[in-house]
Write an enzyme that holds these catalytic residues in place. Structure first.
Site, PDB file in Angstrom:
ATOM      1  N   ASP A  36       0.829  -1.204   0.000  1.00  0.00           N
ATOM      2  CA  ASP A  36       0.000   0.000   0.000  1.00  0.00           C
ATOM      3  C   ASP A  36       0.864   1.255   0.000  1.00  0.00           C
ATOM      4  OD1 ASP A  36      -2.363   1.377  -0.027  1.00  0.00           O
ATOM      5  OD2 ASP A  36      -2.731   1.203   2.125  1.00  0.00           O
ATOM      6  N   HIS A  53       2.948   3.082  -8.854  1.00  0.00           N
ATOM      7  CA  HIS A  53       2.745   1.644  -9.022  1.00  0.00           C
ATOM      8  C   HIS A  53       3.974   0.992  -9.655  1.00  0.00           C
ATOM      9  CE1 HIS A  53      -1.308   1.957  -7.649  1.00  0.00           C
ATOM     10  NE2 HIS A  53      -1.722   2.672  -8.678  1.00  0.00           N
ATOM     11  N   LEU A 147      11.404 -20.251  -2.586  1.00  0.00           N
ATOM     12  CA  LEU A 147      10.327 -19.376  -2.125  1.00  0.00           C
ATOM     13  C   LEU A 147       9.072 -19.539  -2.981  1.00  0.00           C
ATOM     14  CD1 LEU A 147       9.428 -16.812  -0.416  1.00  0.00           C
ATOM     15  CD2 LEU A 147      10.208 -15.480  -2.388  1.00  0.00           C
TER      16      LEU A 147
END
Length: 257
Positions: A36, A53, A147
């Site tokens: 965020d 972004h 991962l």
């Protein structure tokens, strides 16, 4: 290779005090991040929100490297919620194009570094082109053992739980299972995150103190770490600080110690 960015051979990273005192035997298995503050970061600098972004994607790249270097099992990043469709069409289009660009640009390095990429959410509602790229990325990295990178796109936790209830209800209706078979583990194994450990640590940047309809079931006993830092300014050292905070906490899961 990522070790030059984040690994025991990287002098810049190992000099960080946080890295030196982390207990690698007590790492969170699953970290969830609400990415965020991209728009606010851009606006503070007099830039278009879209540039925020794009900067956020670069931050994700570095955080994924850091998490992989630490040995974290799973990282789930909240990229686009079911509510984000309410944003201006131009911003939504930019975000979808950015997801597509991310897959084109990053998939080779993710695969080379043994990262397994998965997408959660209503992927079937995305464009055909983006769906194809998502499917290819998931298939290409399916056998990787490092991962697990979950990207939540067109995701909402209430929607996920509703879809799961419908799937289980249909199984009961079709006599595939008995009601007595339904328990917490059964539900967990029918969620989008099936097969992944429950969330241990939630990281929320940008100063907001809310869950935002993210992994409500999976973070039932998660530890939270909040920071005022907007996502594009979030660094690997901030990830280390969050992990250190997590390691200092006593997790009782409703019991006593």
């Amino acid at each position: 290779m990522w070790k030059r960015w984040f690994g025991k051979t990287n002098e810049d990273v190992t000099k960080l005090e946080a890295y030196k005192i982390i207990d690698f035997d007590k790492l969170p298995k699953h970290i969830a991040i609400i990415m965020d503050g991209n728009g606010r970061w851009a606006q503070k600098q007099g830039l278009m929100r879209t540039l925020g972004h794009r900067a956020g994607v670069e931050t994700l790249r570095e955080v994924v490297k850091a998490a992989s270097g630490l040995g974290i099992q799973a990282l789930t990043a909240y990229a686009f919620s079911t509510e984000n469709w309410k944003r201006p069409d131009s911003e939504v289009k930019f975000l979808m194009d950015l997801f597509s660009e991310y897959l084109d640009r990053e998939i080779d390095e993710l695969h080379e570094n043994n990262v397994k990429i998965r997408f959660i959410g209503r992927i079937e509602e995305l464009s055909n082109l983006l769906q194809t790229k998502i499917e290819r990325a998931q298939l290409r990295t399916a056998n990787n053992t490092g991962l697990i990178l979950n990207l939540a796109v067109n995701y909402g936790s209430r929607d996920e739980i509703t879809r799961t209830v419908k799937i289980i209800a249909n199984k009961v209706k079709n006599n595939e299972i008995k009601i007595e078979e339904i328990n917490e583990n059964f539900i967990t194994n029918h969620l989008d995150t099936a097969g992944i450990p429950e969330v241990d640590l939630v990281i929320r940047p940008s100063g907001d103190l809310r869950i935002s309809n993210f992994l409500l079931w999976q973070m039932a006993y998660a530890e939270f770490w909040f920071t005022e830092i907007n996502w594009p300014d979030f660094k690997p050292n901030d990830l280390l600080q969050a992990v250190l905070s997590y390691q200092k906490r006593e997790r009782r899961f409703g019991g006593l110690k």
